[in-house]
Design a protein around this motif. Structure first.
Motif: not given
Ligand code: NAP
Length: 318
Positions: A47-58, A99-107, A146-153
């Motif tokens: 994973x390269x963190x510059x690849x944001x789609x790959x982050x979500x996929x992983x 965003x991916x963590x929030x989607x799968x309910x991960x802390x 950014x994290x503090x502003x994300x609802x539901x994270x």
């Protein structure tokens, strides 16, 4: 717990993986550069963190319970020369991960830094306003916001400081030069063990007073944070601030080396020139009380950390 770690080949990440393995957890680590040098008995996902789609996929692929996000760029000169790329990796990459963590309910445990502060106010705590003096600190602060502003994270921000220790996943990376502090302890140990003078820069462009933090100790703090249910900022660094000269003397004492070889020196002129546009906080003294209260322990003080480090060092090189 199914734990996903970014930056698992790094100093902090390798200690988290080592501790979590010893405790029997299931681990997935993202892999960016070369393969780890140790035996990999856990899942690796390129994973390269510059690849944001790959982050979500992983993250969607592994659906972890918690993610500890250690990966970052720490080279100040690289950051200065590559701002867009670093922002994409550090700030946009962290947001994509959240965003991916929030989607799968991960802390999400985001590893931040004491360098969100300028080092001009003593005993700042988890609620104090940040005031970064370099681009790295700005990026860490932007991600915290950014994290503090994300609802539901479900998130914890674990700020670290002055890490030292063994990178178990890449021991060949141990650098021995007197850099801007990151490999300071290893440099002092090697020099004194060889009977050579250890130069300790005391001039500008060094983080002179800081909270040295043993990597394995903050790994425990971050694992506690991964299992914690409170959101917000946590100071997961060593509980005592000390200047570099005194730290070098404590290292000499812990490693039973000759303190007469410790040489206070003005910061190297080449470094002063190279870093003239990069702000380095000179004195960072912070409070760890609130975090100790919230997560049930404080990190080691200097003596406790160095005593444990000596034991780890002896065991590793035996
Ligand atoms: N070291 C300190 O004194 C200190 C102080 C305060 C806060 N922190 C924070 O603590 C965290 C861990 O620091 P560390 O000392 O362990 O750093 P480190 O040893 O330099 O490790 C950094 C990790 O990030 C990975 N990485 C770099 N670029 C990447 C990318 N584009 N995509 C994916 N992974 C990438 C690296 O992978 P490769 O090995 O494959 O390149 C490495 O595993 C960082 O967030 C840092 O900001 C550190």
């Amino acid at each position: 717990m199914r734990l996903y770690v970014t930056g698992g080949t790094g100093l902090v990440g390798s200690n988290i993986i080592r501790l979590a393995r010893a405790r029997g957890g299931e681990i997935i680590a993202s892999q960016y550069g070369p393969e780890p040098e140790w035996r990999v008995d856990y899942e690796l996902d390129p994973l390269n963190l510059a690849d944001h789609d790959a982050i979500r996929a992983s993250i969607l692929k592994y659906k972890p319970d918690a993610v500890i996000h250690c990966a970052a760029i720490l080279d100040q000169l690289f950051m200065r020369a590559n701002r867009e790329l670093c922002w994409s990796i550090m700030v946009d990459g962290t947001r994509a991960l959240a965003e991916a963590c929030r989607e799968v309910g991960a802390r999400l445990v985001f590893v931040s830094s004491d360098w969100v502060f300028d080092g001009q106010v003593d005993l700042v705590d988890e609620t104090s306003p940040p005031n970064p003096v370099n681009f790295y600190g700005v990026m860490k602060m932007a991600s915290e916001r950014d994290l503090a502003a994300m609802d539901g994270l479900d998130y914890g921000i674990g700020r670290l400081a002055g890490i030292y220790g063994l990178n178990y996943a890449a021991p060949s990376l141990a650098r021995m030069e007197n850099g801007l502090g990151f490999d300071f302890s290893v440099y002092v140990i090697y020099r004194l063990a060889a009977g050579l003078p250890a130069e300790v820069w005391t001039g500008p462009k060094v983080n002179d007073v800081a909270h040295p933090t043993l990597a394995s100790d903050c790994a425990d703090m971050l694992l506690r944070l991964a299992a914690h249910d409170g959101n917000g900022v946590f100071h997961c660094f060593g509980s005592e601030a000390i200047n570099r000269i005194d730290l070098a003397h404590q290292i000499a004492a812990a490693f039973k080396a000759d303190p007469a070889l410790i040489m206070p020196t003005r910061t190297d002129q080449a470094v002063l020139d190279e870093y003239r546009h990069v702000g380095i906080p000179y004195r960072t003294r912070m409070s760890t009380e609130r975090t100790a209260h919230r997560i049930g322990r404080r990190a080691f003080n200097v003596n406790e950390g160095l005593t444990k480090f000596r034991a780890e060092w002896d065991e590793f090189w035996r």
